[in-house]
Design an enzyme around this catalytic site. Structure first.
Site, short mmCIF file in Angstrom:
data_model
loop_
_atom_site.label_atom_id
_atom_site.label_comp_id
_atom_site.label_asym_id
_atom_site.label_seq_id
_atom_site.Cartn_x
_atom_site.Cartn_y
_atom_site.Cartn_z
CE LYS A 115 74.39 31.46 -39.64
NZ LYS A 115 74.17 29.99 -39.66
N GLY A 152 80.64 25.94 -44.08
CA GLY A 152 81.48 27.13 -43.97
C GLY A 152 81.89 27.36 -42.54
CB CYS A 167 79.34 27.08 -38.15
SG CYS A 167 80.56 26.95 -36.86
CG ASP A 168 75.21 28.87 -43.14
OD1 ASP A 168 74.28 29.14 -42.37
OD2 ASP A 168 75.04 28.57 -44.34
CD GLN A 169 75.91 20.85 -42.80
OE1 GLN A 169 74.82 20.48 -42.39
NE2 GLN A 169 77.05 20.25 -42.48
#
Length: 203
Positions: A63, A116, A79-81
């Protein structure tokens, strides 16, 4: 979209949040730094054989890099979850019935939210990455309590049907993490370390 404040800070490039999440934007505002928001256009499908924690870190960097071409001199936050229950990824609910089913299956169990984080210096191509986990134990709520929560919070855009920045926090009996803001999707403690490594002075 731009958020402007007047913090004491050192010299640094423009700061960009590569996310369409209003929750992450609101978290980043806590640091009092001026930043822009750009929604990244990325394929978020899981790769064959990829573990959930690996997906979160990979997509966070993906991203950030997706918007680097438009902001070649910026510091870009990605960011990622991914939420997991017994090691199996738990996605966002499709609708109310799906949300009810998700929450009923998780009551009394511990869910891990893998968050992340990536900070890309688009000018130097240096990318710092981190994984911050939050282990969240659900209360043993009954069906009526779960339905009341879903109808009030309507958590259809949240992994595991948990809008933890809102009423969803009452679903948990315990949360364990080195960085509680990671539960909402942007680990501010770790991000502060990364920004400091790039010379950003917050205080």
């Amino acid at each position: 979209m731009k958020t402007k404040t007047s913090p004491r800070q050192g010299r640094h490039d423009a700061l960009v949040l590569a996310s369409s999440s209003t929750y992450r934007r609101e978290l980043l505002e806590r640091l009092g730094l001026p930043f822009s928001v750009v929604a990244p256009d990325v394929d978020e499908r899981v790769l064959d054989g990829e573990i959930p924690a690996g997906t979160a870190v990979r997509l966070a960097e993906t991203k950030a890099r997706a918007v680097a071409g438009r902001h070649p001199h910026a510091l870009i936050i990605g960011c990622d979850q991914v939420a997991t229950c017994d090691g199996v990824a738990v996605g966002k609910p499709r609708d109310r019935d799906d949300a009810l089913a998700q929450l009923k299956s998780m009551r009394g169990r511990t869910i891990v939210f893998h968050t992340g984080l990536a900070l890309l210096n688009a000018r130097t191509d240096r990318c710092q990455t981190a994984l911050v986990d939050v282990a969240s134990t659900f209360r043993a709520l009954d069906d009526d309590e779960i339905a009341a929560y879903v109808d009030r919070d309507q958590p259809y855009d949240c992994a595991g049907s948990v809008k933890c920045e809102s009423l969803g926090i009452v679903l948990f009996s315990r949360i364990a993490s080195d960085d509680p803001t990671a539960l909402i999707g942007l680990p501010l403690i770790r991000l502060t370390d990364m920004l400091g490594a790039e010379g950003v002075q917050i205080l």
